[in-house]
Scaffold this motif. Structure first.
Motif, PDB file in Angstrom:
ATOM      1  N   GLN A 121       0.846  -1.192   0.000  1.00 46.54           N
ATOM      2  CA  GLN A 121       0.000   0.000   0.000  1.00 46.54           C
ATOM      3  C   GLN A 121       0.884   1.246   0.000  1.00 46.54           C
ATOM      4  O   GLN A 121       1.625   1.487   0.944  1.00 46.54           O
ATOM      5  CB  GLN A 121      -0.901   0.010   1.246  1.00 46.54           C
ATOM      6  CG  GLN A 121      -1.870  -1.153   1.330  1.00 46.54           C
ATOM      7  CD  GLN A 121      -2.918  -1.114   0.224  1.00 46.54           C
ATOM      8  OE1 GLN A 121      -3.357  -0.037  -0.190  1.00 46.54           O
ATOM      9  NE2 GLN A 121      -3.323  -2.281  -0.262  1.00 46.54           N
ATOM     10  N   LEU A 122       0.804   2.004  -1.072  1.00 44.15           N
ATOM     11  CA  LEU A 122       1.563   3.245  -1.183  1.00 44.15           C
ATOM     12  C   LEU A 122       0.613   4.435  -1.113  1.00 44.15           C
ATOM     13  O   LEU A 122      -0.558   4.327  -1.524  1.00 44.15           O
ATOM     14  CB  LEU A 122       2.326   3.287  -2.507  1.00 44.15           C
ATOM     15  CG  LEU A 122       3.528   2.350  -2.646  1.00 44.15           C
ATOM     16  CD1 LEU A 122       4.005   2.320  -4.096  1.00 44.15           C
ATOM     17  CD2 LEU A 122       4.661   2.773  -1.718  1.00 44.15           C
ATOM     18  N   PRO A 123       1.088   5.567  -0.613  1.00 44.46           N
ATOM     19  CA  PRO A 123       0.228   6.758  -0.598  1.00 44.46           C
ATOM     20  C   PRO A 123      -0.219   7.113  -2.005  1.00 44.46           C
ATOM     21  O   PRO A 123       0.488   6.837  -2.998  1.00 44.46           O
ATOM     22  CB  PRO A 123       1.147   7.836  -0.014  1.00 44.46           C
ATOM     23  CG  PRO A 123       2.201   7.089   0.724  1.00 44.46           C
ATOM     24  CD  PRO A 123       2.406   5.819  -0.024  1.00 44.46           C
ATOM     25  N   SER A 124      -1.377   7.726  -2.129  1.00 45.63           N
ATOM     26  CA  SER A 124      -1.854   8.147  -3.444  1.00 45.63           C
ATOM     27  C   SER A 124      -0.885   9.161  -4.028  1.00 45.63           C
ATOM     28  O   SER A 124      -0.295   9.967  -3.311  1.00 45.63           O
ATOM     29  CB  SER A 124      -3.249   8.768  -3.317  1.00 45.63           C
ATOM     30  OG  SER A 124      -3.204   9.913  -2.481  1.00 45.63           O
ATOM     31  N   GLY A 125      -0.711   9.109  -5.313  1.00 46.64           N
ATOM     32  CA  GLY A 125       0.203  10.040  -5.971  1.00 46.64           C
ATOM     33  C   GLY A 125       1.627   9.553  -6.089  1.00 46.64           C
ATOM     34  O   GLY A 125       2.465  10.238  -6.679  1.00 46.64           O
ATOM     35  N   VAL A 126       1.926   8.358  -5.536  1.00 43.79           N
ATOM     36  CA  VAL A 126       3.262   7.780  -5.665  1.00 43.79           C
ATOM     37  C   VAL A 126       3.274   6.838  -6.866  1.00 43.79           C
ATOM     38  O   VAL A 126       2.422   5.953  -6.983  1.00 43.79           O
ATOM     39  CB  VAL A 126       3.679   7.022  -4.390  1.00 43.79           C
ATOM     40  CG1 VAL A 126       5.027   6.334  -4.595  1.00 43.79           C
ATOM     41  CG2 VAL A 126       3.738   7.965  -3.198  1.00 43.79           C
ATOM     42  N   HIS A 127       4.216   7.033  -7.756  1.00 43.28           N
ATOM     43  CA  HIS A 127       4.279   6.261  -8.996  1.00 43.28           C
ATOM     44  C   HIS A 127       5.498   5.331  -8.966  1.00 43.28           C
ATOM     45  O   HIS A 127       6.575   5.722  -8.516  1.00 43.28           O
ATOM     46  CB  HIS A 127       4.361   7.199 -10.200  1.00 43.28           C
ATOM     47  CG  HIS A 127       3.233   8.165 -10.276  1.00 43.28           C
ATOM     48  ND1 HIS A 127       2.051   7.911 -10.938  1.00 43.28           N
ATOM     49  CD2 HIS A 127       3.087   9.410  -9.735  1.00 43.28           C
ATOM     50  CE1 HIS A 127       1.238   8.938 -10.811  1.00 43.28           C
ATOM     51  NE2 HIS A 127       1.841   9.860 -10.089  1.00 43.28           N
ATOM     52  N   VAL A 128       5.336   4.128  -9.474  1.00 48.15           N
ATOM     53  CA  VAL A 128       6.393   3.121  -9.484  1.00 48.15           C
ATOM     54  C   VAL A 128       6.696   2.709 -10.927  1.00 48.15           C
ATOM     55  O   VAL A 128       5.787   2.375 -11.686  1.00 48.15           O
ATOM     56  CB  VAL A 128       5.992   1.884  -8.658  1.00 48.15           C
ATOM     57  CG1 VAL A 128       7.098   0.831  -8.702  1.00 48.15           C
ATOM     58  CG2 VAL A 128       5.675   2.267  -7.215  1.00 48.15           C
ATOM     59  N   ILE A 129       7.979   2.742 -11.273  1.00 48.34           N
ATOM     60  CA  ILE A 129       8.429   2.294 -12.592  1.00 48.34           C
ATOM     61  C   ILE A 129       9.398   1.134 -12.382  1.00 48.34           C
ATOM     62  O   ILE A 129      10.408   1.275 -11.701  1.00 48.34           O
ATOM     63  CB  ILE A 129       9.148   3.435 -13.365  1.00 48.34           C
ATOM     64  CG1 ILE A 129       8.253   4.669 -13.471  1.00 48.34           C
ATOM     65  CG2 ILE A 129       9.590   2.942 -14.736  1.00 48.34           C
ATOM     66  CD1 ILE A 129       6.988   4.455 -14.269  1.00 48.34           C
ATOM     67  N   VAL A 130       9.079  -0.019 -12.980  1.00 47.43           N
ATOM     68  CA  VAL A 130       9.889  -1.228 -12.796  1.00 47.43           C
ATOM     69  C   VAL A 130      10.785  -1.443 -14.021  1.00 47.43           C
ATOM     70  O   VAL A 130      10.315  -1.402 -15.167  1.00 47.43           O
ATOM     71  CB  VAL A 130       8.998  -2.462 -12.574  1.00 47.43           C
ATOM     72  CG1 VAL A 130       9.857  -3.718 -12.385  1.00 47.43           C
ATOM     73  CG2 VAL A 130       8.095  -2.249 -11.362  1.00 47.43           C
ATOM     74  N   SER A 131      12.060  -1.682 -13.760  1.00 45.44           N
ATOM     75  CA  SER A 131      13.021  -1.953 -14.832  1.00 45.44           C
ATOM     76  C   SER A 131      13.367  -3.438 -14.868  1.00 45.44           C
ATOM     77  O   SER A 131      13.590  -4.064 -13.826  1.00 45.44           O
ATOM     78  CB  SER A 131      14.302  -1.148 -14.606  1.00 45.44           C
ATOM     79  OG  SER A 131      15.332  -1.587 -15.469  1.00 45.44           O
ATOM     80  N   ARG A 132      13.446  -3.969 -16.075  1.00 42.40           N
ATOM     81  CA  ARG A 132      13.908  -5.348 -16.248  1.00 42.40           C
ATOM     82  C   ARG A 132      15.380  -5.382 -16.665  1.00 42.40           C
ATOM     83  O   ARG A 132      15.921  -6.442 -16.979  1.00 42.40           O
ATOM     84  CB  ARG A 132      13.058  -6.064 -17.310  1.00 42.40           C
ATOM     85  CG  ARG A 132      11.617  -6.333 -16.858  1.00 42.40           C
ATOM     86  CD  ARG A 132      10.854  -7.105 -17.930  1.00 42.40           C
ATOM     87  NE  ARG A 132      11.525  -8.369 -18.243  1.00 42.40           N
ATOM     88  CZ  ARG A 132      11.347  -9.043 -19.388  1.00 42.40           C
ATOM     89  NH1 ARG A 132      10.526  -8.586 -20.311  1.00 42.40           N
ATOM     90  NH2 ARG A 132      11.983 -10.182 -19.585  1.00 42.40           N
ATOM     91  N   ASP A 133      16.015  -4.225 -16.678  1.00 43.24           N
ATOM     92  CA  ASP A 133      17.441  -4.115 -17.012  1.00 43.24           C
ATOM     93  C   ASP A 133      17.746  -4.700 -18.391  1.00 43.24           C
ATOM     94  O   ASP A 133      18.704  -5.449 -18.575  1.00 43.24           O
ATOM     95  CB  ASP A 133      18.284  -4.805 -15.934  1.00 43.24           C
ATOM     96  CG  ASP A 133      19.773  -4.486 -16.053  1.00 43.24           C
ATOM     97  OD1 ASP A 133      20.110  -3.461 -16.689  1.00 43.24           O
ATOM     98  OD2 ASP A 133      20.589  -5.257 -15.508  1.00 43.24           O
ATOM     99  N   THR A 134      16.905  -4.347 -19.354  1.00 41.59           N
ATOM    100  CA  THR A 134      17.107  -4.863 -20.712  1.00 41.59           C
ATOM    101  C   THR A 134      17.905  -3.907 -21.584  1.00 41.59           C
ATOM    102  O   THR A 134      18.467  -4.322 -22.600  1.00 41.59           O
ATOM    103  CB  THR A 134      15.760  -5.114 -21.407  1.00 41.59           C
ATOM    104  OG1 THR A 134      15.088  -3.855 -21.592  1.00 41.59           O
ATOM    105  CG2 THR A 134      14.891  -6.055 -20.585  1.00 41.59           C
ATOM    106  N   GLY A 135      17.917  -2.634 -21.228  1.00 48.83           N
ATOM    107  CA  GLY A 135      18.588  -1.656 -22.072  1.00 48.83           C
ATOM    108  C   GLY A 135      17.886  -1.431 -23.392  1.00 48.83           C
ATOM    109  O   GLY A 135      18.453  -0.850 -24.319  1.00 48.83           O
TER     110      GLY A 135
END
Length: 588
Positions: A150-164
């Motif tokens: 549970q993250l506060p509203s307005g917090v954005h997460v970007i996930v990297s797969r390290d593919t370049g």
């Protein structure tokens, strides 16, 4: 294997502006200092030189490509909903291109770079994210489980797969690459808007961004390890980061021919500012996701590596690895935490690994002092050279004189203003113990949202490190111990560091750690945890180790207890966790 082709987000345009704009409010004789300028300068001077190599993924970028990629990331960050200057951006990642790119793009976007320790657990990560108030989180897929459910509203997460953005990987499969692609589109639209409005006078590339107006503005928020309580957020500035990078480039002797191997975690004190220092020198970043001795030796033997940083524990693993062999060139190795023992120094020198002993803390942008070699050392035995190298030395090029001052009898007493006359230097006799203090360019701004902790650390206009030390006639300092690591036994002060150094000189000892153990009669006594070298178990016992100590130190300093163990608990940067060992003893 097909040659790697960077994705569109990492391709520089034909006309690529590589100069951030300076606002009219800034005088002509002043350009605010920011580490971002190292990147644009490198892309201008050596656009086709390899800036970064990531062999595990087959990824590499020239400086022109890397500058384009980082600018794409900058525009993507600026497009985060609700973005304002001073927003914190958290990075949770091992050593990958993403974390190095973020160290530039967050600053360029006007944000505060907040790298998190990937060795922390979910609870610790949740605390740091909450304390920092990060609006955007960039996370490597391997560590996505650390993100709170549970993250506060307005917090954005970007996930990297390290593919370049490697060929065949769809953008939708790597959210970080899609994020960059979106940033590139925003950048292209900004250029188009400029062209329509200003025609041939339109700005392009980095010209679309204004350089920071106030170089003392915060740019990084790095958290301490939290071994004595909650982690503290160390806030540092653009100016300090710039000067720390210049100092590291100078002290490490980085040049355009340098290849820096990322062994030190890039999240630790923003990688000791080496993400910026290597680029400032026009060198090449060689990055590995984890400390793997096999891969490190491959890099040393075949990657042209010239520099790396690492704790003594890292060096111990390297010199004893099956692939270890003498290199055809000298590789400079910055070692913090403690200096190499005589045995380790001899092994490193035999392999052409040249150690440089540095000292610092997160509060000082990483290292700010080093031991400078003296010509006379070449005539000394390795044991004596190791003893001299063990001193922490003098301040870096951009640092004020490092002092050791007498500690007040009551540490809880409040400081009275900024009167420096209350600080009394110890004698330069190598005997009187005091506290290391420093000030100037490489001192933090403050602890983020913690006025009390800041006031306890910054007193009389100086930053108090909490490290106890002596000072020698030549002015160099040598740590006696952390204040919390001094063992007080029957009224006698025992330096745990001194006992560790003497035990480590035993031919059968690989690593050692000494902590205080409560004692009914003496208050405290020393308890040593010893790791023996491979194949030496059964060759030596605890009493033989005590006899070794008795021949080198006062009777009261000899550890009352010695445990021979398989390994010592360590942090992500290779420092032994004395707090874990103390907790283990507390349960006895």
């Amino acid at each position: 294997m097909e040659r790697y082709q960077p994705p569109p987000s990492s391709q520089p345009p034909e006309r690529f502006g590589l100069r951030m704009s300076v606002t009219a409010s800034i005088a002509h004789n002043i350009t605010p200092l920011t580490p971002v300028s190292f990147l644009t300068r490198a892309a201008l001077i050596v656009p086709n030189k390899i800036a970064l190599v990531h062999p595990e993924r087959g990824v590499r970028f020239t400086y022109a490509q890397w500058a384009a990629r980082i600018l794409s990331l900058t525009f993507a960050i600026r497009n985060t909903p609700g973005w304002r200057r001073g927003e914190r951006v958290a990075i949770i990642a091992p050593n990958t291109p993403m974390i190095l790119e973020a160290h530039y793009a967050i600053l360029a976007a006007g944000g505060i770079d907040t790298p998190l320790n990937i060795r922390n657990n979910e609870r610790e990560i949740e605390y740091v994210l909450g304390h920092s108030g990060a609006r955007l989180i960039l996370v490597d897929e391997e560590f996505a489980h650390l993100i709170p459910k549970q993250l506060p509203s307005g917090v954005h997460v970007i996930v990297s797969r390290d593919t370049g953005g490697t060929k065949g990987v769809q953008e939708s499969a790597d959210a970080y690459e899609a994020f960059l692609d979106g940033g590139r589109k925003i950048w292209a639209q900004a250029e188009e808007d400029e062209r329509k409005r200003y025609g041939p006078k339109a700005k392009k590339g980095w010209e679309l961004l204004d350089i920071v107006e106030n170089e003392n503005e915060a740019c990084a928020l790095c958290y301490t390890s939290g071994t004595t309580g909650r982690p503290k957020g160390v806030l540092t500035s653009h100016r300090g980061s710039y000067l720390a990078a210049v100092a590291n480039a100078f002290e490490a002797q980085l040049t355009g021919e340098s290849v820096y191997l990322w062994v030190l975690p890039a999240f630790h004190a923003a990688g000791w500012t080496f993400p910026w220092a290597v680029t400032a020198a026009l060198g090449t970043h060689y990055i590995l996701r984890r400390v793997d001795n096999n891969q490190i030796w491959d890099a040393l033997n075949h990657g042209g590596v010239t520099h790396y940083c690492g704790a003594p524990t890292v060096q111990i693993g390297l010199v004893n690895h099956p692939k270890a062999k003498k290199l055809d060139r000298v590789v400079k190795v910055a070692i913090a935490a403690s200096a190499p023992t005589a045995d380790l120094l001899a092994k490193m020198e035999a392999l052409n690994l040249e150690p440089v002993h540095v000292y610092g803390q997160t509060e000082n942008y990483g290292p700010f002092a080093r031991r400078y070699r003296e010509p006379s050392w070449s005539d000394l035995a390795v044991e004596e050279r190791a003893r001299l190298m063990a001193r922490q030395g003098h301040g870096f090029l951009v640092v004020d004189e490092v002092r050791v001052v007498r500690r007040p009898s009551d540490d809880s007493s409040p400081a009275t203003g900024k009167d420096e006359r209350e600080l009394i230097d110890v004698e330069r006799d190598g005997k009187e113990i005091g506290e290391i203090i420093m000030r100037g360019n490489l001192a933090m701004l403050e602890y983020y949202n913690d006025a009390d902790a800041t006031a306890k650390t910054i007193k009389h206009g100086w930053l108090h490190t909490g490290d106890l030390a002596v000072r020698f006639p030549g002015g160099e300092v040598a740590i006696a111990d952390r204040s919390k690591d001094i063992i007080i036994s029957g009224g006698e002060n025992i330096s745990s560091l001194m006992v560790e150094q003497e035990l480590a000189d035993h031919a059968d000892v690989l690593e050692v750690c000494v902590v205080a153990r409560p004692h009914e009669r003496w208050g405290e006594v020393g308890h040593a945890f010893v790791v023996l070298k491979e194949g030496r178990k059964g060759n030596i016992d605890k009493e033989a180790l005590r006899a070794h100590c008795r021949s080198r130190m006062s009777k009261f300093a000899v550890p009352a207890y010695i445990d021979i163990v398989d390994e010592l608990p360590k942090t992500s940067t290779g420092k032994v966790q004395k707090n874990v060992l103390r907790a283990r003893l507390a349960k006895l």
